[in-house]
Write an enzyme that holds these catalytic residues in place. Structure first.
Site, PDB file in Angstrom:
ATOM      1  N   TRP A 179      15.121  55.904  27.968  1.00 33.71           N
ATOM      2  CA  TRP A 179      14.100  56.949  27.922  1.00 33.71           C
ATOM      3  C   TRP A 179      13.705  57.290  29.354  1.00 33.71           C
ATOM      4  O   TRP A 179      13.406  56.404  30.153  1.00 33.71           O
ATOM      5  CB  TRP A 179      12.905  56.429  27.127  1.00 33.71           C
ATOM      6  CG  TRP A 179      11.753  57.365  26.975  1.00 33.71           C
ATOM      7  CD1 TRP A 179      11.793  58.678  26.619  1.00 33.71           C
ATOM      8  CD2 TRP A 179      10.367  57.032  27.151  1.00 33.71           C
ATOM      9  NE1 TRP A 179      10.520  59.207  26.568  1.00 33.71           N
ATOM     10  CE2 TRP A 179       9.624  58.213  26.894  1.00 33.71           C
ATOM     11  CE3 TRP A 179       9.681  55.870  27.499  1.00 33.71           C
ATOM     12  CZ2 TRP A 179       8.227  58.257  26.964  1.00 33.71           C
ATOM     13  CZ3 TRP A 179       8.304  55.904  27.570  1.00 33.71           C
ATOM     14  CH2 TRP A 179       7.590  57.087  27.301  1.00 33.71           C
ATOM     15  N   ASP A 215      10.483  47.075  24.649  1.00 36.62           N
ATOM     16  CA  ASP A 215       9.833  48.303  24.199  1.00 36.62           C
ATOM     17  C   ASP A 215      10.154  48.435  22.711  1.00 36.62           C
ATOM     18  O   ASP A 215      11.315  48.584  22.331  1.00 36.62           O
ATOM     19  CB  ASP A 215      10.353  49.500  24.983  1.00 36.62           C
ATOM     20  CG  ASP A 215       9.550  50.770  24.716  1.00 36.62           C
ATOM     21  OD1 ASP A 215       8.739  50.782  23.769  1.00 36.62           O
ATOM     22  OD2 ASP A 215       9.746  51.759  25.440  1.00 36.62           O
ATOM     23  N   LYS A 217       5.093  56.499  15.625  1.00 35.32           N
ATOM     24  CA  LYS A 217       6.100  56.862  14.627  1.00 35.32           C
ATOM     25  C   LYS A 217       5.839  56.176  13.290  1.00 35.32           C
ATOM     26  O   LYS A 217       5.861  56.807  12.239  1.00 35.32           O
ATOM     27  CB  LYS A 217       7.501  56.495  15.122  1.00 35.32           C
ATOM     28  CG  LYS A 217       8.103  57.506  16.090  1.00 35.32           C
ATOM     29  CD  LYS A 217       7.459  57.440  17.451  1.00 35.32           C
ATOM     30  CE  LYS A 217       8.115  58.410  18.435  1.00 35.32           C
ATOM     31  NZ  LYS A 217       7.461  58.360  19.758  1.00 35.32           N
TER      32      LYS A 217
END
Length: 413
Positions: free
Chosen positions: A146, A227, A262
């Protein structure tokens, strides 16, 4: 007597301390999303931003979250500042979610946990903590990762380098090369790892590879920084926590930042946490104190509303059961879109292997498309994805998946 000439001269020669600033080019993902919003074509498809959309193309409000929030609003009450470390109820619930009820690391008091402003806040606090207390430690990120991972750690003044990860030719992990690189790192190097649903590739380590990696971490005295932004989107809520549970069981010291954006569809509430699994209880107490000090120097305290929602959903058995079922439904819808995308592409291009769409996990997939092909998709077909070829599979639905797949097939040579 007029002062106009003097004022004009003063204005002309006034100090401009920021005139040397470079223009901000914008975040590539958010800028692309803005371009999508400005596109007037009715048939446009947004596969760029990492947000889960339902089959109607909407960001869902989960029933479990709606019920938790309704109870909070009905109770009313004052809205004080939370402590620097956040809500005790949320922090306890996060620890149980990540490590499982009764995990030895929790029983031993080895885990220091903060409620943070999303998992991005956890990454930022972790980066500042590393810069202050592990000066000279470098951070290693996967190639690719990312984009904001690099920006956050470099922004904290930390040197960032990459380790091999994605195998573009085979669509898997360059695990031997990854291990070779990590095994040569200096002690206390920080290695950022995606616990599940790797962003941007969707290609994850196997459980066997995680076990092998844990051995390298122990031998080289490395500090993993996990993460975990997509828990529940890979194989399930418990299964996707395999990595932090394994590392904790093996007595390793590591960070883990997790998010509920999410999994609870709480994007704008900024609901996340940072946990640091330490060597023992005494070290964890020291760590928590300095993490709190880091927060105080940054945003001071996290959001009250987000904490209440997460704590209720995770802490009340009926809501927890409903939430887990809703996460499973979201995961299954993404899988259905993967299968349909694969089927259309395989039919349109029978000589090519699109099996990677079925083996990659979570919201994202690497398509293998070039930047030129991505530009054609946007310009000619109103299908938006990142220049890297990453797509957000959750942006597909029964109304656009066929058209998106046919557009992708059309730009493939």
């Amino acid at each position: 007597m007029t002062h106009a000439p003097m004022l004009a001269a003063h204005t002309e020669h006034q100090m401009k301390p920021f005139s040397h600033l470079e223009p901000y080019a914008g975040d590539p993902i958010l800028s692309l999303n803005e371009a999508f919003g400005a596109d007037a074509r009715a048939h446009k498809v947004n596969l760029s931003i990492g947000i889960y959309f339902d089959d109607a193309g909407h960001i869902p409000v989960l029933d479990s979250v709606r019920e938790a929030e309704a109870r909070m609003l009905a109770e009313g009450g004052a809205k004080p500042y939370l402590p620097m470390e956040g809500s005790a109820a949320m922090r306890s619930a996060v620890q149980a979610l990540l490590f499982g009820d009764g995990h030895p690391a929790l029983a031993a008091g080895r885990v220091a946990t903060l409620q943070t402003v999303g998992s991005s806040g956890g990454l930022k606090v972790g980066a500042d903590f590393i810069r202050r207390w592990l000066p000279g430690a470098g951070v290693w990120i996967s190639d690719p990762t990312w984009d904001n991972h690099r920006a956050m750690f470099e922004g904290a003044g930390i040197a960032v380098q990459t380790y091999p990860y994605y195998d573009a030719a085979g669509g898997g992990v360059r695990f031997a090369a990854m291990c070779e690189t990590l095994a040569a790192l200096p002690p206390r190097s920080v290695v950022l790892l995606h616990a599940c649903c790797h962003n941007p590739t969707g290609v994850d380590l196997t459980q066997g590879q995680w076990r092998e990696l844990a051995g390298i971490v122990r031998e080289r005295e490395l500090l993993p920084f996990l993460d975990l932004a997509y828990q529940g989107y890979g194989d399930g809520i418990a299964a996707d926590a395999f990595a932090p549970r394994l590392l904790a069981e093996q007595g390793l010291v590591f960070f883990v930042a997790n998010s509920f954006s999410k999994s609870m569809s709480l994007y704008g509430e900024r609901a996340g946490a940072l946990s640091l699994v330490c060597a023992d209880r005494a070290e964890a107490e020291l760590v928590l104190g300095q993490l709190k000090a880091t927060v105080r120097r940054n945003y001071s305290s996290p959001p009250l509303h987000a904490a209440g929602i997460v704590a209720r959903v995770l802490g009340e058995p009926a809501l927890r059961g409903r939430w887990e079922a809703e996460v499973a439904a979201m995961r299954e819808r993404i899988l259905a879109m993967r299968r349909r995308l694969h089927a259309v592409l395989a039919s349109a291009k029978p000589g090519r292997d699109f099996g990677y769409f079925l083996t990659q996990r979570g919201m994202f997939s690497y398509t293998g498309l070039t930047a030129a092909q991505v530009e054609r998709l946007r310009a000619e077909y109103a299908v938006y994805l990142l220049r890297s070829g990453r797509i957000c599979v959750a942006g597909l639905n029964s109304g656009n998946v066929e058209r998106a797949a046919e557009a992708i097939a059309a730009v493939i040579d």
